[in-house]
Motif scaffolding. Structure first.
Motif, PDB file in Angstrom:
ATOM      1  N   CYS A 162       0.841  -1.190   0.000  1.00  0.00           N
ATOM      2  CA  CYS A 162       0.000   0.000   0.000  1.00  0.00           C
ATOM      3  C   CYS A 162       0.883   1.250   0.000  1.00  0.00           C
ATOM      4  O   CYS A 162       2.109   1.162   0.147  1.00  0.00           O
ATOM      5  CB  CYS A 162      -0.927   0.011   1.214  1.00  0.00           C
TER       6      CYS A 162
ATOM      7  N   ARG B 240     -12.941  -0.624  -0.492  1.00  0.00           N
ATOM      8  CA  ARG B 240     -13.042   0.736  -1.028  1.00  0.00           C
ATOM      9  C   ARG B 240     -11.687   1.433  -1.177  1.00  0.00           C
ATOM     10  O   ARG B 240     -11.597   2.643  -1.033  1.00  0.00           O
ATOM     11  CB  ARG B 240     -13.967   1.575  -0.132  1.00  0.00           C
ATOM     12  N   ASP B 241     -10.654   0.677  -1.460  1.00  0.00           N
ATOM     13  CA  ASP B 241      -9.356   1.303  -1.706  1.00  0.00           C
ATOM     14  C   ASP B 241      -8.522   0.405  -2.596  1.00  0.00           C
ATOM     15  O   ASP B 241      -8.823  -0.786  -2.766  1.00  0.00           O
ATOM     16  CB  ASP B 241      -8.622   1.583  -0.395  1.00  0.00           C
TER      17      ASP B 241
ATOM     18  N   ALA C  56     -13.467   2.846  -5.149  1.00  0.00           N
ATOM     19  CA  ALA C  56     -12.330   3.511  -4.499  1.00  0.00           C
ATOM     20  C   ALA C  56     -12.337   4.998  -4.838  1.00  0.00           C
ATOM     21  O   ALA C  56     -12.804   5.395  -5.905  1.00  0.00           O
ATOM     22  CB  ALA C  56     -11.018   2.875  -4.943  1.00  0.00           C
TER      23      ALA C  56
ATOM     24  N   SER D 251      -7.229   8.107  -5.004  1.00  0.00           N
ATOM     25  CA  SER D 251      -6.501   6.862  -4.740  1.00  0.00           C
ATOM     26  C   SER D 251      -6.253   6.102  -6.035  1.00  0.00           C
ATOM     27  O   SER D 251      -5.146   5.621  -6.290  1.00  0.00           O
ATOM     28  CB  SER D 251      -7.287   5.994  -3.749  1.00  0.00           C
TER      29      SER D 251
END
Length: 224
Positions: A100, A136-137, A167, A171
């Motif tokens: 990440c 959601r990312d 997302a 991002s």
């Protein structure tokens, strides 16, 4: 004479006032734009939209995000497979990991606790990996796939770019623009999968297709 002078001055004032009104109106009213100029702007806009495949063209530039040493270390560990590893070493071998962005969004790092080990007591390591993905990312991932073709059994690392539709736009943009940076560090990977929904990753046939198409008959011991 006075009357004449007064009449003359009055007419001059009226002409001046009229000119000021005209000047004021000319300043407020927008200049007429030639139709040819509008058409040229429209053609340029349509050309940009055609290149992006989207009516709202978004230009994604290189993000300048760095790749941490920890990411490279994990990749090298997963890439090197010993012929006869001991039981303890084998159990700690990483089957899947997530990467990440750091909190300041300046580096790609190993996401703590987001991994699947060979020694984990899970019936299906691929399903365990899918469960790690955030709803959601975005994320990057490495998955060490064990699969069978009609001829032989294989193991290959797969680079996965996870970018769900829900997302945040920011991002998705920064992860997309940073993808080349991490891929350049993960040298030697032959397979890449980009997924935008859980339906794509839950269906192991999607990954099997990337690994070898119709020649793949099973993934992690499950038929495809």
């Amino acid at each position: 004479m006075r009357i004449a002078n007064r009449t003359f001055l009055g007419s001059v004032c009226m002409r001046i006032a009229g000119r000021e009104v005209e000047d004021s109106l000319s300043q407020r009213a927008p200049p007429e734009v030639p139709l040819s100029h509008i058409k040229r702007k429209r053609r340029r806009s349509e050309a940009l939209d055609g290149d992006s495949g989207n009516s709202s063209c978004v230009l994604i530039m290189a993000s300048g995000v760095a790749v941490s040493d920890g990411v490279i270390k994990v990749f090298n560990e997963m890439k090197v497979r010993k012929a006869s590893p001991g039981p303890a070493e084998l159990s700690q071998r990483k089957k899947a990991v997530l990467f990440c962005l750091s909190e300041d969004q300046r580096a790609i790092v190993l996401e703590p606790g987001k991994e699947v080990l060979v020694g984990d007591a899970v019936p299906d390591p691929y399903a365990a990996f899918v469960a790690l993905l955030p709803e959601r990312d975005c994320r990057y991932a490495l998955y060490d796939a064990t699969y069978e073709t009609r001829e032989t059994k294989k193991e290959d690392l797969v680079f996965i770019f996870w970018a769900p539709e829900c997302a945040p736009l920011k991002s998705k943009m920064i992860y997309a623009s940073s993808k080349d940076a991490i891929k350049k560090k993960l040298t030697g990977i032959k397979h890449e999968l980009q997924a935008n929904s859980f339906e794509e990753v839950k269906d192991r046939c999607t990954l099997a297709e990337k690994l070898g198409g119709s020649s793949v008959v099973s993934l992690e011991g499950k038929p495809v």
